[in-house]
Write an enzyme that holds these catalytic residues in place. Sequence first.
Site, PDB file in Angstrom:
ATOM      1  N   ARG A 108      11.469  24.016 -14.891  1.00  0.00           N
ATOM      2  CA  ARG A 108      11.613  23.520 -16.257  1.00  0.00           C
ATOM      3  C   ARG A 108      12.386  22.221 -16.207  1.00  0.00           C
ATOM      4  O   ARG A 108      13.513  22.170 -15.697  1.00  0.00           O
ATOM      5  CB  ARG A 108      12.338  24.523 -17.157  1.00  0.00           C
ATOM      6  CG  ARG A 108      12.089  24.263 -18.659  1.00  0.00           C
ATOM      7  CD  ARG A 108      12.934  25.156 -19.561  1.00  0.00           C
ATOM      8  NE  ARG A 108      14.332  24.769 -19.479  1.00  0.00           N
ATOM      9  CZ  ARG A 108      15.341  25.635 -19.543  1.00  0.00           C
ATOM     10  NH1 ARG A 108      15.120  26.929 -19.689  1.00  0.00           N
ATOM     11  NH2 ARG A 108      16.591  25.203 -19.456  1.00  0.00           N
ATOM     12  N   ARG A 151      15.212  23.661 -27.273  1.00  0.00           N
ATOM     13  CA  ARG A 151      16.479  24.354 -27.445  1.00  0.00           C
ATOM     14  C   ARG A 151      17.371  23.476 -28.284  1.00  0.00           C
ATOM     15  O   ARG A 151      17.532  22.293 -27.993  1.00  0.00           O
ATOM     16  CB  ARG A 151      17.132  24.625 -26.092  1.00  0.00           C
ATOM     17  CG  ARG A 151      17.364  26.107 -25.875  1.00  0.00           C
ATOM     18  CD  ARG A 151      17.967  26.409 -24.550  1.00  0.00           C
ATOM     19  NE  ARG A 151      17.802  25.320 -23.605  1.00  0.00           N
ATOM     20  CZ  ARG A 151      18.472  25.239 -22.472  1.00  0.00           C
ATOM     21  NH1 ARG A 151      19.360  26.157 -22.167  1.00  0.00           N
ATOM     22  NH2 ARG A 151      18.263  24.240 -21.650  1.00  0.00           N
ATOM     23  N   GLU A 190      18.287  17.638 -16.983  1.00  0.00           N
ATOM     24  CA  GLU A 190      18.326  18.262 -15.662  1.00  0.00           C
ATOM     25  C   GLU A 190      16.975  18.850 -15.336  1.00  0.00           C
ATOM     26  O   GLU A 190      16.102  18.981 -16.198  1.00  0.00           O
ATOM     27  CB  GLU A 190      19.415  19.339 -15.574  1.00  0.00           C
ATOM     28  CG  GLU A 190      19.195  20.505 -16.510  1.00  0.00           C
ATOM     29  CD  GLU A 190      20.296  21.569 -16.372  1.00  0.00           C
ATOM     30  OE1 GLU A 190      21.181  21.405 -15.526  1.00  0.00           O
ATOM     31  OE2 GLU A 190      20.230  22.566 -17.106  1.00  0.00           O
ATOM     32  N   LYS A 227      29.603  15.349 -14.882  1.00  0.00           N
ATOM     33  CA  LYS A 227      29.057  16.708 -14.668  1.00  0.00           C
ATOM     34  C   LYS A 227      29.410  17.180 -13.269  1.00  0.00           C
ATOM     35  O   LYS A 227      29.305  16.416 -12.313  1.00  0.00           O
ATOM     36  CB  LYS A 227      27.528  16.691 -14.778  1.00  0.00           C
ATOM     37  CG  LYS A 227      26.975  16.353 -16.144  1.00  0.00           C
ATOM     38  CD  LYS A 227      25.448  16.416 -16.089  1.00  0.00           C
ATOM     39  CE  LYS A 227      24.852  16.329 -17.483  1.00  0.00           C
ATOM     40  NZ  LYS A 227      23.418  16.691 -17.466  1.00  0.00           N
ATOM     41  N   ASN A 241      15.356  22.211 -13.585  1.00  0.00           N
ATOM     42  CA  ASN A 241      15.679  23.566 -13.135  1.00  0.00           C
ATOM     43  C   ASN A 241      14.636  24.063 -12.148  1.00  0.00           C
ATOM     44  O   ASN A 241      13.447  24.123 -12.468  1.00  0.00           O
ATOM     45  CB  ASN A 241      15.710  24.519 -14.324  1.00  0.00           C
ATOM     46  CG  ASN A 241      16.717  24.093 -15.361  1.00  0.00           C
ATOM     47  OD1 ASN A 241      17.909  24.299 -15.195  1.00  0.00           O
ATOM     48  ND2 ASN A 241      16.248  23.448 -16.412  1.00  0.00           N
ATOM     49  N   GLU A 286      25.730  24.051  -9.380  1.00  0.00           N
ATOM     50  CA  GLU A 286      24.743  24.577 -10.311  1.00  0.00           C
ATOM     51  C   GLU A 286      25.390  25.480 -11.358  1.00  0.00           C
ATOM     52  O   GLU A 286      26.508  25.914 -11.205  1.00  0.00           O
ATOM     53  CB  GLU A 286      23.698  25.391  -9.539  1.00  0.00           C
ATOM     54  CG  GLU A 286      22.830  24.545  -8.648  1.00  0.00           C
ATOM     55  CD  GLU A 286      22.178  23.412  -9.400  1.00  0.00           C
ATOM     56  OE1 GLU A 286      21.340  23.683 -10.263  1.00  0.00           O
ATOM     57  OE2 GLU A 286      22.519  22.236  -9.137  1.00  0.00           O
ATOM     58  N   GLY A 287      24.650  25.791 -12.395  1.00  0.00           N
ATOM     59  CA  GLY A 287      25.063  26.837 -13.322  1.00  0.00           C
ATOM     60  C   GLY A 287      25.449  26.335 -14.702  1.00  0.00           C
ATOM     61  O   GLY A 287      25.691  27.124 -15.596  1.00  0.00           O
ATOM     62  N   SER A 319      14.753  29.760 -17.858  1.00  0.00           N
ATOM     63  CA  SER A 319      14.628  30.847 -18.836  1.00  0.00           C
ATOM     64  C   SER A 319      13.902  30.417 -20.100  1.00  0.00           C
ATOM     65  O   SER A 319      13.517  29.269 -20.262  1.00  0.00           O
ATOM     66  CB  SER A 319      16.017  31.398 -19.176  1.00  0.00           C
ATOM     67  OG  SER A 319      16.826  30.363 -19.642  1.00  0.00           O
ATOM     68  N   LYS A 340      22.297  19.075  -8.819  1.00  0.00           N
ATOM     69  CA  LYS A 340      22.481  17.841  -9.590  1.00  0.00           C
ATOM     70  C   LYS A 340      22.592  16.623  -8.673  1.00  0.00           C
ATOM     71  O   LYS A 340      22.233  15.518  -9.052  1.00  0.00           O
ATOM     72  CB  LYS A 340      23.727  17.959 -10.456  1.00  0.00           C
ATOM     73  CG  LYS A 340      23.579  18.994 -11.536  1.00  0.00           C
ATOM     74  CD  LYS A 340      24.609  18.775 -12.624  1.00  0.00           C
ATOM     75  CE  LYS A 340      24.545  19.921 -13.614  1.00  0.00           C
ATOM     76  NZ  LYS A 340      25.072  21.186 -13.013  1.00  0.00           N
TER      77      LYS A 340
END
Lengths: 516, 516
Positions: free
Chosen positions: A134, A491, A156, A398, A158, A402-403, A163, A336
């Site tokens: 994504r 989103r 970013e 940033k 993914n 990850e996460g 999800s 990243k």
Amino acid sequence: MASVSYANYPPELSPQEEQYLLSNLKDWSIAHGLAVRPAPSFVQPSQDPSGVLASTAPVTLFPSLFPRSCFEQGLAIQKAYNELYAAIARDEAWLKSIVEELVDVDDFVAKLWQTHLEVKKDGYVQDLSLGLFRSDYMVHRDLSQPNPSSGLKQVEFNTIASSFGGLSSQVSALHKFLLTIDAYPKSTSSIIRDGALELSKSTSSLAKGLAAAHNAYGASRTGRPLCVLFVVQDPERNVFDQRHLEYALLEGNGVRSFRLPFGETLSHTQLDADRTLIYTPPNLSSTVYEVTTIYFRAGYSPDDYPKEEDWTARLQLEKSRAIKCPSILTHLAGCKKVQQVLATPHSPHLKRFLPDDKVASRVLETFAPIYPLDDSEAGREARKLATHPSSATKYVLKPQREGGGNNVYRKAIPPFLHKLPETQWPAYILMEMIEPPPLQNAILRNGEQQRGGVICELGVYGVCLWRDGSGDGDGKRGEILENWEAGYLLRTKGDQSEEGGVAAGFGAVDSCCLVD
Amino acid sequence: MASVSYANYPPELSPQEEQYLLSNLKDWSIAHGLAVRPAPSFVQPSQDPSGVLASTAPVTLFPSLFPRSCFEQGLAIQKAYNELYAAIARDEAWLKSIVEELVDVDDFVAKLWQTHLEVKKDGYVQDLSLGLFRSDYMVHRDLSQPNPSSGLKQVEFNTIASSFGGLSSQVSALHKFLLTIDAYPKSTSSIIRDGALELSKSTSSLAKGLAAAHNAYGASRTGRPLCVLFVVQDPERNVFDQRHLEYALLEGNGVRSFRLPFGETLSHTQLDADRTLIYTPPNLSSTVYEVTTIYFRAGYSPDDYPKEEDWTARLQLEKSRAIKCPSILTHLAGCKKVQQVLATPHSPHLKRFLPDDKVASRVLETFAPIYPLDDSEAGREARKLATHPSSATKYVLKPQREGGGNNVYRKAIPPFLHKLPETQWPAYILMEMIEPPPLQNAILRNGEQQRGGVICELGVYGVCLWRDGSGDGDGKRGEILENWEAGYLLRTKGDQSEEGGVAAGFGAVDSCCLVD
């Protein structure tokens, strides 16, 4: 988006209009599984120990305005992004150079790389990899221009556990349903109309991707029944998002799947002598399944590895003959740091992976400039920009790991860096802020409605199935077997700059109302 | 159902098997809208004032065993029942004679009849009627026989607000899904198998019935947009059952519908000069719809009429040109008194409505003997049976009024009648108890599992659209335009005779596992 009507979007609703819209939204969402398990702050686990309650997923009442050109740009470029990240994942030597810059500052990346090396020692036995990707964007207006035009800038990319593919089909269908039953006031009929609402085909398209890997795996050498394994967190509030994919995989493709909590991997799976991955469903102890494809919806965050045993589990899965979605190198390609080196101004890396100049330049257009905070020339420039109060306001800091979360914005950057030892600075990247157009919407979350300024992120799903090259260090080898764009997600979260608006960070699933 | 394996049905589950079955059941049900709004005892309204929470509907974990011959008997006879009740509803003179026996003891029936007379004064302007019926049965074994065979006996015939048609499709699909994913232990594979599980097509079939009425209504004389009106209770915990019909009506048939709380009828509807029923959606005050079909999911119980104004509302709806589902005479045809006079031994009434002897005798087979408690010969016989402790054990005493509940069983009947003034006895009927085979199942309700003896009720849906005759008193006139069987429902509740079993009266939706 300059006309008066867009400026007043979404419309104010009369109490009757709001009641009609909300009651239809709340009933439709549950009737169609646009749902989540309720947050513990909403329903205490002791109240519903067996977990039969569900709630409408956080959703927007209206589809958010989104420039059609940007939407089409995002969808059109997805296949190039799939190709790009498949090429990166195949280029172990290049990834090694990236990872080496991170191992001292990011234990998690270091552990992932060690796991890769461990597998490599005995040799990989599966040369197929699946990506359900994504790519996330925001609409950016270059405010330094007098008449800023809009374009997409990537937030970013993914490569693991992307999800909301199961819910985004539902929310786009919800907004279309609300239009059909006249839940949107007539005053918006020139804006919210059939041709402006885009259904997302993400559920069926992502499931088709899992089925493609499952079928490419081939028959069991020993005649065992085959399955796809969803490796999941437990408990999982966003379970219906995943379930919709499972159901589409079964109903649309005839493929069986099982859910395996990541922490139970070693109890229910084992490797055969030829590294076939065997799964024994706890409820069917006399039947063993051969796993064709491991779909990770867990394992992407250090929090998923509380015990050393969890790394043993990951290693076992990675060593196996099953196709990984994603492989550990594909997982690492989502760092990243990778995004940063590709998007560092005048970076030579993009053309390594995308030899076609036209394709590369279309991808490049979607990059916001990203700088390392290291000792390179770009890094030294970035340190100046980041530590000076006036220039820092254009940037976001940033963490490389990850996460998500833990971003530091604009004027908060200089004091944050001053408190941090300089040796730790390379754990961060500096990214030019994307300046999205001001938008408004209303979000229903845990039964509460919040209305105000919002920021929308477009996620475009991609499916890619590829074969690795046989050697190391040459990303050009290998072969792409399947590559398609797989629907989208919008989103939407509160705009933190707006007082009294939607609470910042409290996001909702949304769909696009395209604006020509 | 004599083999050992049936006797052990449903199987005991290991903790792992139960966990697998329940987690799949709970997720699938919410993902597919097999849901209810939670009971206030489970989630207090103050906790979720906007009503976004939902719960898995009460369901059985296993499909209940059901004799195939009985199942097929019930489905096959539904068209005859549709014809029977359409004929009764057309026969005002006959209905009048029935109602006259009730007016003194049942205010509700009296009010319904007055409403009919009020409409009749000015003449009915709509000669089409729609029935979405449900005929409820239990399997009966005549225990006075040495080798009792099983047959269906009717419990009641619902002519108004027959519920669970929207959920029964879902629960039969749920049990089929659980079979597909091996949630049922292998030991049951000769019982729970594909050929034994019957999907119910009730949702689409009932929606098609509403669409048939909508289309038969014809175009608006004044060019207004047309709609179906769901007249509902508010709040309604079983809302998803109704919503599934709405969605199928829209998606499968392109027909718009609105939900109108019965208590708000007079605020949002009005009659035109030609008695066209006009509905003004509160959210769309500038658009008025012409109602083609009124689908009553409220108005069937005295509780729905707390104010005199509610009767004015019912009158307004009945006076209108809209097709009623059901008409007030069809509503009255569903009185238990009607069932009783048809099922009184040696009753002459059945052949009045079903002139074909073969059809009538097949319907007659499904009647359990029912007696009045009046001064007729059958009534005097019934009074003896009901007041004597030894004979009363074969019977159930049921109030004639609609709405269910308040039945008095077996040995409780004599003391109950002795406390009741004899003048009130005719308000009840005496029905021979149906003796269902002993069955077991497990029910999930409000998150709690209960396992034990159960009683199953088969409901068979029927759709019938007919035109009334032009005159009074002759049921033979008129014409049936549509008539079909419309799927089934199995409703399963605790067997009250079993200590420690499922709590009596706490029912669940279920599906059939057919036994040859």
